[in-house]
Design a protein around this motif. Sequence first.
Motif, short mmCIF file in Angstrom:
data_model
loop_
_atom_site.label_atom_id
_atom_site.label_comp_id
_atom_site.label_asym_id
_atom_site.label_seq_id
_atom_site.Cartn_x
_atom_site.Cartn_y
_atom_site.Cartn_z
N THR A 1 42.24 45.30 42.99
CA THR A 1 42.82 45.88 44.20
C THR A 1 43.04 47.37 44.03
O THR A 1 42.75 48.17 44.92
CB THR A 1 44.15 45.18 44.52
OG1 THR A 1 43.93 43.78 44.63
CG2 THR A 1 44.75 45.70 45.81
N LEU B 1 40.86 41.57 52.24
CA LEU B 1 40.83 41.84 53.68
C LEU B 1 42.04 41.22 54.37
O LEU B 1 42.69 41.87 55.22
CB LEU B 1 39.53 41.31 54.27
CG LEU B 1 39.32 41.51 55.78
CD1 LEU B 1 39.19 43.00 56.09
CD2 LEU B 1 38.08 40.75 56.25
N PRO C 1 36.82 39.72 48.03
CA PRO C 1 36.63 40.53 49.24
C PRO C 1 37.36 39.98 50.46
O PRO C 1 37.98 40.74 51.21
CB PRO C 1 35.10 40.49 49.43
CG PRO C 1 34.56 40.29 48.06
CD PRO C 1 35.53 39.36 47.40
N PHE D 1 30.09 44.82 44.64
CA PHE D 1 31.23 44.29 43.91
C PHE D 1 30.81 43.08 43.08
O PHE D 1 31.14 42.98 41.89
CB PHE D 1 32.34 43.89 44.90
CG PHE D 1 33.45 43.12 44.26
CD1 PHE D 1 34.43 43.77 43.51
CD2 PHE D 1 33.54 41.74 44.41
CE1 PHE D 1 35.46 43.05 42.91
CE2 PHE D 1 34.57 41.02 43.83
CZ PHE D 1 35.53 41.68 43.07
N TYR D 2 30.09 42.14 43.70
CA TYR D 2 29.63 40.97 42.97
C TYR D 2 28.73 41.37 41.80
O TYR D 2 28.80 40.77 40.72
CB TYR D 2 28.86 40.03 43.90
CG TYR D 2 29.73 39.27 44.87
CD1 TYR D 2 31.09 39.08 44.65
CD2 TYR D 2 29.18 38.72 46.03
CE1 TYR D 2 31.88 38.39 45.54
CE2 TYR D 2 29.97 38.01 46.93
CZ TYR D 2 31.31 37.85 46.69
OH TYR D 2 32.09 37.14 47.57
N ASP E 1 32.80 50.56 49.28
CA ASP E 1 32.13 49.55 48.47
C ASP E 1 31.60 48.43 49.36
O ASP E 1 32.10 48.20 50.46
CB ASP E 1 33.11 48.97 47.45
CG ASP E 1 32.42 48.32 46.27
OD1 ASP E 1 31.19 48.49 46.13
OD2 ASP E 1 33.10 47.63 45.49
N THR E 2 30.59 47.75 48.87
CA THR E 2 30.06 46.59 49.59
C THR E 2 30.31 45.34 48.76
O THR E 2 30.50 45.41 47.55
CB THR E 2 28.55 46.73 49.84
OG1 THR E 2 27.85 46.71 48.58
CG2 THR E 2 28.25 48.04 50.58
N THR E 3 30.30 44.19 49.42
CA THR E 3 30.51 42.92 48.73
C THR E 3 29.43 42.70 47.68
O THR E 3 29.71 42.25 46.56
CB THR E 3 30.52 41.76 49.73
OG1 THR E 3 31.59 41.96 50.66
CG2 THR E 3 30.71 40.43 49.03
N ALA F 1 39.67 49.18 44.23
CA ALA F 1 38.80 48.89 45.36
C ALA F 1 38.52 50.17 46.15
O ALA F 1 39.43 50.95 46.45
CB ALA F 1 39.43 47.83 46.26
#
Length: 360
Positions: free
Chosen positions: A47, A136, A132, A59-60, A54-56, A50
Amino acid sequence: MLVFVTHVAAARLFADAELSDFLNTYLSRSGYLGVSFFFVLSGFILTWTARPDDTTARFYRRRLVKIYPNHFVTWLAGLSLMIWAGTAINAGNTLPSLFLVQSWSPSFGVMMGTNGPSWSLACELLFYLSFPLLLLWLRKIPAARLWTAAGLVAVAVWVVPLISQLLPEDPVAPFQPVSWWKYWFTYFMPASRLFEFVMGIVMALIVQKGRWIGMSRGHAFLLLGLAYVLQVALPDSWGLVAPVVLPLGLVVAAGAVADITGQRSVFATRTMVWLGEVSFAFYLVHILVFEYGPIGLVTHPGAEHARGTLVSIGLIAVTFALSLLFGWLLYTLVERPMMRRFSKPRKKPDKAVKAPAPVS
């Protein structure tokens, strides 16, 4: 290191039965504290770092590159050692751990796989996949209600062992005086550990949004010490996880506030930072060193299970040194290079623009 201490205590290496009983009684859950710290810290740091752009998918990618190369190497090492030791190999004790889904199974053989500590990575995989969406949702909580959210998460942590009381009382778990079904549901099943990760997220939001209560690191650690006493004292599945989750959230948040306000800390020294860098790799290799190294040689069936105090201390020291050495090698040769190479997609080179031909 707390996990290492737990496995030392559980090995009952000392000929002095009272000493072995003392260590097992009061230190056998120190590793449980360590794993909870890791889970809470994961939520906090993800957190805290973050980025809005950034995109999911990115991140993955970073999370997979961070944990899987180390896991795969230690999975191969564990498999090789099992073959060398003549252990029966089957799909159950190899494939689920390879794909980090072993902790969803209540079978001890499946969950321990080729390298026992990787069970916690199955939990981390769930955390990463959920992050993610969790972030949110949790960011939508008004700042004034974040502490209420932390309290609700703390209550949810206690609901897990409460639900576990509905599970069978037999068989008894191999490590703790609790039924295996309760032990697995409360401690190993990934969904049950998600609340610790959420606690870390909420604590990071509390600090980021200026809602920290001003608790010092010293007071947070004192509260955590009292919580560990409760963790040791509580019977059944009540003491496995629940007592330390909220205090750990306070410790992590207090440490972050101390860091950003420039307070001195032993954790910021060069040695401690280096130990922190290699700690993930150390964690993954240490059980292999335990099982197949000096301690394994003296505790395997048919061997003498208790040695003199000095010999036992020597075995522990050698095991720790070997674990640290192999952890450093894993970090240096696998984790760090893989992160540098694959954590970010390579930038595509700009296409050269041809200059127009000169006009004669």
